[in-house]
Motif scaffolding. Structure first.
Motif, PDB file in Angstrom:
ATOM      1  N   TYR A   8      -0.885  -9.256  -2.205  1.00  0.00           N
ATOM      2  CA  TYR A   8      -2.011 -10.188  -2.200  1.00  0.00           C
ATOM      3  C   TYR A   8      -3.234  -9.319  -1.975  1.00  0.00           C
ATOM      4  N   PHE A   9      -4.133  -9.300  -2.939  1.00  0.00           N
ATOM      5  CA  PHE A   9      -5.239  -8.341  -2.924  1.00  0.00           C
ATOM      6  C   PHE A   9      -6.444  -8.974  -3.615  1.00  0.00           C
ATOM      7  N   ARG A  10      -7.565  -8.939  -2.953  1.00  0.00           N
ATOM      8  CA  ARG A  10      -8.816  -9.512  -3.490  1.00  0.00           C
ATOM      9  C   ARG A  10      -8.614 -10.931  -4.008  1.00  0.00           C
ATOM     10  N   GLY A  11      -7.908 -11.735  -3.177  1.00  0.00           N
ATOM     11  CA  GLY A  11      -7.805 -13.171  -3.437  1.00  0.00           C
ATOM     12  C   GLY A  11      -6.705 -13.588  -4.386  1.00  0.00           C
ATOM     13  N   ARG A  12      -5.878 -12.628  -4.872  1.00  0.00           N
ATOM     14  CA  ARG A  12      -4.834 -13.001  -5.832  1.00  0.00           C
ATOM     15  C   ARG A  12      -3.550 -12.237  -5.539  1.00  0.00           C
ATOM     16  N   THR A  13      -2.433 -12.805  -6.004  1.00  0.00           N
ATOM     17  CA  THR A  13      -1.190 -12.041  -5.991  1.00  0.00           C
ATOM     18  C   THR A  13      -1.170 -11.210  -7.261  1.00  0.00           C
ATOM     19  N   VAL A  14      -1.090  -9.879  -7.086  1.00  0.00           N
ATOM     20  CA  VAL A  14      -1.159  -8.970  -8.244  1.00  0.00           C
ATOM     21  C   VAL A  14       0.015  -7.997  -8.172  1.00  0.00           C
ATOM     22  N   PRO A  15       0.376  -7.345  -9.283  1.00  0.00           N
ATOM     23  CA  PRO A  15       1.392  -6.293  -9.194  1.00  0.00           C
ATOM     24  C   PRO A  15       0.962  -5.250  -8.155  1.00  0.00           C
ATOM     25  N   TYR A  16       1.912  -4.786  -7.363  1.00  0.00           N
ATOM     26  CA  TYR A  16       1.624  -3.863  -6.262  1.00  0.00           C
ATOM     27  C   TYR A  16       0.804  -2.657  -6.739  1.00  0.00           C
ATOM     28  N   GLU A  17       1.144  -2.145  -7.932  1.00  0.00           N
ATOM     29  CA  GLU A  17       0.463  -0.939  -8.449  1.00  0.00           C
ATOM     30  C   GLU A  17      -1.025  -1.196  -8.709  1.00  0.00           C
ATOM     31  N   ASP A  18      -1.386  -2.470  -8.866  1.00  0.00           N
ATOM     32  CA  ASP A  18      -2.792  -2.766  -9.165  1.00  0.00           C
ATOM     33  C   ASP A  18      -3.655  -2.868  -7.906  1.00  0.00           C
ATOM     34  N   ALA A  19      -3.011  -2.874  -6.736  1.00  0.00           N
ATOM     35  CA  ALA A  19      -3.776  -2.968  -5.483  1.00  0.00           C
ATOM     36  C   ALA A  19      -4.111  -1.550  -5.032  1.00  0.00           C
ATOM     37  N   ARG A  20      -5.193  -1.020  -5.556  1.00  0.00           N
ATOM     38  CA  ARG A  20      -5.542   0.388  -5.311  1.00  0.00           C
ATOM     39  C   ARG A  20      -6.884   0.508  -4.612  1.00  0.00           C
ATOM     40  N   LEU A  21      -7.013   1.571  -3.807  1.00  0.00           N
ATOM     41  CA  LEU A  21      -8.263   1.826  -3.096  1.00  0.00           C
ATOM     42  C   LEU A  21      -8.625   3.298  -3.252  1.00  0.00           C
ATOM     43  N   GLY A  22      -9.904   3.605  -3.182  1.00  0.00           N
ATOM     44  CA  GLY A  22     -10.362   4.986  -3.363  1.00  0.00           C
ATOM     45  C   GLY A  22     -10.280   5.805  -2.080  1.00  0.00           C
ATOM     46  N   LEU A  23     -10.355   7.119  -2.238  1.00  0.00           N
ATOM     47  CA  LEU A  23     -10.219   8.037  -1.096  1.00  0.00           C
ATOM     48  C   LEU A  23     -11.312   7.842  -0.039  1.00  0.00           C
ATOM     49  N   LEU A  24     -12.480   7.374  -0.467  1.00  0.00           N
ATOM     50  CA  LEU A  24     -13.570   7.213   0.506  1.00  0.00           C
ATOM     51  C   LEU A  24     -13.565   5.854   1.202  1.00  0.00           C
ATOM     52  N   THR A  25     -12.521   5.062   0.964  1.00  0.00           N
ATOM     53  CA  THR A  25     -12.435   3.746   1.617  1.00  0.00           C
ATOM     54  C   THR A  25     -12.659   3.902   3.125  1.00  0.00           C
ATOM     55  N   HIS A  26     -13.599   3.120   3.650  1.00  0.00           N
ATOM     56  CA  HIS A  26     -14.043   3.272   5.036  1.00  0.00           C
ATOM     57  C   HIS A  26     -12.882   3.286   6.027  1.00  0.00           C
ATOM     58  N   THR A  27     -11.962   2.331   5.897  1.00  0.00           N
ATOM     59  CA  THR A  27     -10.865   2.210   6.868  1.00  0.00           C
ATOM     60  C   THR A  27      -9.903   3.390   6.792  1.00  0.00           C
ATOM     61  N   LEU A  28      -9.710   3.962   5.623  1.00  0.00           N
ATOM     62  CA  LEU A  28      -8.845   5.143   5.504  1.00  0.00           C
ATOM     63  C   LEU A  28      -9.461   6.330   6.245  1.00  0.00           C
ATOM     64  N   ASN A  29     -10.788   6.395   6.232  1.00  0.00           N
ATOM     65  CA  ASN A  29     -11.471   7.527   6.863  1.00  0.00           C
ATOM     66  C   ASN A  29     -11.656   7.351   8.367  1.00  0.00           C
ATOM     67  N   TYR A  30     -11.895   6.103   8.806  1.00  0.00           N
ATOM     68  CA  TYR A  30     -12.275   5.907  10.214  1.00  0.00           C
ATOM     69  C   TYR A  30     -11.347   4.978  10.997  1.00  0.00           C
ATOM     70  N   GLY A  31     -10.330   4.433  10.375  1.00  0.00           N
ATOM     71  CA  GLY A  31      -9.392   3.544  11.096  1.00  0.00           C
ATOM     72  C   GLY A  31      -9.963   2.183  11.431  1.00  0.00           C
ATOM     73  N   THR A  32     -11.065   1.817  10.740  1.00  0.00           N
ATOM     74  CA  THR A  32     -11.808   0.596  11.066  1.00  0.00           C
ATOM     75  C   THR A  32     -11.197  -0.650  10.417  1.00  0.00           C
ATOM     76  N   GLY A  33      -9.977  -0.921  10.756  1.00  0.00           N
ATOM     77  CA  GLY A  33      -9.314  -2.105  10.214  1.00  0.00           C
ATOM     78  C   GLY A  33      -8.333  -2.619  11.236  1.00  0.00           C
ATOM     79  N   ALA A  34      -7.602  -3.644  10.873  1.00  0.00           N
ATOM     80  CA  ALA A  34      -6.580  -4.184  11.768  1.00  0.00           C
ATOM     81  C   ALA A  34      -5.409  -4.616  10.913  1.00  0.00           C
ATOM     82  N   PHE A  35      -4.255  -4.773  11.554  1.00  0.00           N
ATOM     83  CA  PHE A  35      -3.097  -5.187  10.761  1.00  0.00           C
ATOM     84  C   PHE A  35      -2.282  -6.240  11.472  1.00  0.00           C
TER      85      PHE A  35
END
Ligand code: PMP
Length: 324
Positions: A8-35
């Motif tokens: 489930y990504f950007r409001g829709r159920t999509v194939p897993y391979e289509d749920a992609r994020l770039g290397l500069l994604t804020h949360t990947l760099n700084y841990g600024t997310g929750a799970f």
């Protein structure tokens, strides 16, 4: 681990391979997310998949998001529906785990929590035991200290703070233990790297209060209700000293992934007689009945995937739709 087929990504159920994020994604760099971590339990008698306490998990995810200054447009009900339709699309007919994420998807450099755009995603995978020795785990007291409310609040399930959990868990496993308990900055027991802790002594059960640097566990809350209301065992919430662990009759861990894990030794000392005790045994049995939808009184905690969303026969059509 089986790779998910969908996300489930950007409001829709999509194939897993289509749920992609770039290397500069804020949360990947700084841990600024929750799970979030939820479990689905397959009930073979009813041919039904039950998600355990999804509203509570989603509410905690949204609370963690608030701590991170995220203003998500989705309501709790929207997110519960998203989880149910993702599971239906996956056609899972086995025990499984749902991972929820809230994150800043912006590709931006700069440590902050404001001026960013929060997003939400879910994925689901088949899942068995998290701690293999669930009937007799050997714990250690970690040399690390738990993060606290004035560093990275453990009340939120904040991605960055799981470095603290990872340090605790790897040191424990690499030293031959199954899991570790960690003390808070006051030197009192907080929790495991990914579980809350309960100690039984003299027929009473104690667990650290929510002000002891713990995650406010949903399994913890469930267990407190089941112990008091079904097993007639009083539970006190109060700070716990390390040596109380050594004098415990029983000790168990609770968590969505760990479920109810019996600990039978800590720091090379047997807990009680070194076998799973009667309270833990009764509680584990009851818990498994409750989470799989077998106890009418607690059925409201269990969301049926294949009634709330397209019936199993329609799942293939859902799949065609999301793949289209
Ligand atoms: N404490 C920590 C640090 C955790 O990561 C978890 C797992 N979510 C728990 C406790 C147990 O919480 P819950 O019962 O809600 O899964």
């Amino acid at each position: 681990m089986t790779r998910p087929r969908f996300a489930y990504f950007r409001g829709r159920t999509v194939p897993y391979e289509d749920a992609r994020l770039g290397l500069l994604t804020h949360t990947l760099n700084y841990g600024t997310g929750a799970f979030a971590g939820l479990r689905g339990y397959w009930n073979e008698d009813e041919k039904q998949l039950f998600v355990f306490r999804p509203r509570d998990h989603v509410k905690r995810l949204l609370d963690s998001a608030r701590l991170l200054r995220m203003n998500l447009p989705d309501s709790a009900e929207d997110l519960v529906r998203a989880i149910a339709s993702l599971l239906a699309a996956e056609e899972l007919r086995t025990n499984c785990y749902v991972r929820g994420l809230v994150f800043y998807g912006d590709e931006a450099i700069g440590v902050r929590l404001h001026g960013l755009t929060p997003e939400v995603a879910f994925v689901a995978v088949p899942f068995g035991l998290y701690i293999e020795k669930a009937e007799g785990a050997h714990l250690m007291t970690s040399a690390w200290r738990r993060v606290d409310d004035n560093t990275i609040p453990p009340r939120g399930k904040i991605i960055g703070s799981y470095v603290n959990s990872a340090l605790i868990k790897s040191d424990a496993e690499l030293a031959g233990f199954d899991e570790a308990l960690v003390l808070n900055s006051q030197g009192q027991v907080s929790e495991g790297s990914g579980e809350n802790v309960f100690v039984a002594r003299g027929g009473r059960v104690v667990t650290p209060p929510v002000t002891s640097s713990i995650l406010e566990g949903i399994t913890r809350r469930t267990v407190m209700a089941l112990l008091g209301d079904e097993l007639g065992v009083a539970v006190d919430e109060r700070p716990i000293d390390r040596t109380e662990l050594y004098l415990a009759d029983e000790l168990f861990l609770t968590g969505t992934a760990a479920q109810i894990t019996a600990a039978t030794a800590i720091d090379h000392r047997p807990i009680g007689n070194g076998q799973m005790g009667p309270i833990t045994t009764a509680l584990r049995r009851l818990f498994l009945d409750v989470v799989s939808g077998r106890v009418a009184k607690y059925r409201d905690w269990c969301l049926p995937v294949y009634a709330a969303t397209p019936a199993p026969a329609d799942a293939a059509r859902t799949r065609e739709r999301v793949l289209a």
